[in-house]
Design an enzyme around this catalytic site. Sequence first.
Site, PDB file in Angstrom:
ATOM      1  N   GLY A 142       7.919 -29.964 -47.553  1.00  0.00           N
ATOM      2  CA  GLY A 142       7.292 -31.080 -48.232  1.00  0.00           C
ATOM      3  C   GLY A 142       5.927 -31.461 -47.709  1.00  0.00           C
ATOM      4  O   GLY A 142       5.482 -32.593 -47.923  1.00  0.00           O
ATOM      5  N   SER A 229       9.201 -23.541 -51.431  1.00  0.00           N
ATOM      6  CA  SER A 229       8.962 -24.975 -51.623  1.00  0.00           C
ATOM      7  C   SER A 229       7.497 -25.291 -51.327  1.00  0.00           C
ATOM      8  O   SER A 229       6.613 -24.703 -51.943  1.00  0.00           O
ATOM      9  CB  SER A 229       9.930 -25.780 -50.753  1.00  0.00           C
TER      10      SER A 229
END
Length: 570
Positions: A142, A229
């Site tokens: 993230g 991600s």
Amino acid sequence: MLAIVFIIALLVVSSPASSSAIPQAHERRWSRPVVTIDNGPISGIHLESFDQDVFLGIPFAVPPTGENGLRFSNPVAYSESFPGTGHDGSAYSYSCPQYGPFAVGVGAPANQSEDCLTLNVVRPSGSFDENLPVLVWIYGGGYTAGATSDPVYNLSYIVQESANMGKPIIAVSMNYRTAIFGFIASQEVVDSGNSNLGLKDQRLALHWVKKHIGAFGGDCNKITIWGESAGAYSVGLQVLAYGGKQSGLFRGAIYESGTALATYQDIDHYQPLYDAIVNATDCSSSPNTLQCLRTLPYETIYNVSATYGFTPIIDGDFIPDWPSNLLETGQFDTDVANLIGANTDEGSATFFGWSGLNTDNEMISFLSNSTVTGLNISSGLAAQLVTAYSSDSLDGVPFGFVNEGINLTALGQLYRKSASIAGDLFIIAPRRYQCEVASYRGAKVYSYRFDQTPYIVPGFILGSLPLNPTHYSEISFVFGNPENLTDPYESYLGPSSNGNQALSSKMMRSWISFVAELDPNHDTLGETWPDYGYGPINMVFRDDGCYTEADDFRAIGIKLLNDHPKELLH
């Protein structure tokens, strides 16, 4: 995830904060492998059980710390000679400062440091007729966390698989700055030319690989970058960097659950966050607030910024325009071959799926609330999305579950619909969009859908949902981790009887074949994986057999998402 640990059978050794001893089972008793680059010699370690040489914690940049004034500054290549007898590559470096549930060493700042810009090289032992293709890993988290020392990202298994299949590769992993240290953003930051530092860390590491990997036996003209991600988003942004005009660093790109498209913001979004940090640190009276932040004690910056999330911004430099515009106009490196995929139930991840929605009107109101979602969805578009996706209580994410006694409606009567929209919005629709655009521009593209229920998924990703092919589920398969490493956030394959290890071998071999030949097909895959340009086709990975499918599922909803990039993802 535990910060840095000893694992007897794996590529994990001590951090600078712990003992410097190397597990005896992996010492090369007669000598340590040595490689010499411009900075001097690097002494690695030999892993006997893998028959691999490993070189850890190699600095590629000058430490960007407050002490030397390089905090919140563009990375500077490490050009000094190694001290003493050379670099001791027997241990990982510290992790970069990080926050949140993805963080390695949460609550253990001693394992984190601004002096963290290092990389690691794993190579098969022995001599080869020619230099080896190179695979470079960029971790996710993230943009707030991640570390090469995370046991999940042990590169030994995929390197071992490459040697077993007769296509040996060298694998590299890099640390890059995250959170405020890597992505601080404001007008002051952009004006000084120091934006998107974490991406520039990655870029400098790639320059290091291009320049020095030949000394390790790697082929500098056969480099593939690989991420999951936020790491996959990073891969996408490296392909788009500077409008694709500064290429040549890599020839292949592997994206797992992420593309060049995401919910990026501009300066206006981050300026209030920057101002709040300036005020909280008493830097507001300084004539140069950014310089003031550079000189503060590390602990001050670390503690005051814990609640502020910074991610890449459109800075007119590294990212010259919104990624959707760059893709649409062909401003990306079209010479790079792409392997792009997503997992079936991406929207079931706790940070993607939306819970607590019980009626269509509630969902429309939620989707059109930009303060909550960070998106720019009109009520009209929200209504179209709600109509485009099924309201059947037995349909939607997780797509493989009909009922099985699991009360998904506890998360909201329309949870399965909301999670379907979320997964498509953030991961799956952009995957299709980038496949289509890259293919149209003449780039080689291979697309996949991962549809295997894993043995285990970290609880902070899945929450109370049953096991399903959610975000991050493929990680243990592509890294080939067979067993638990005593880490509560671990993801691993489990016993061989469950079929996961056989599927893992197929997936690793596809990734290896792509690195070696820019084509993921190999003898054990079972079916030919076609280039997306010959027709929109996905390879579906399952332990009961891999097969191809038309990439046309949820056509109406996904087209609606992809037709509105300015309102949704940029």
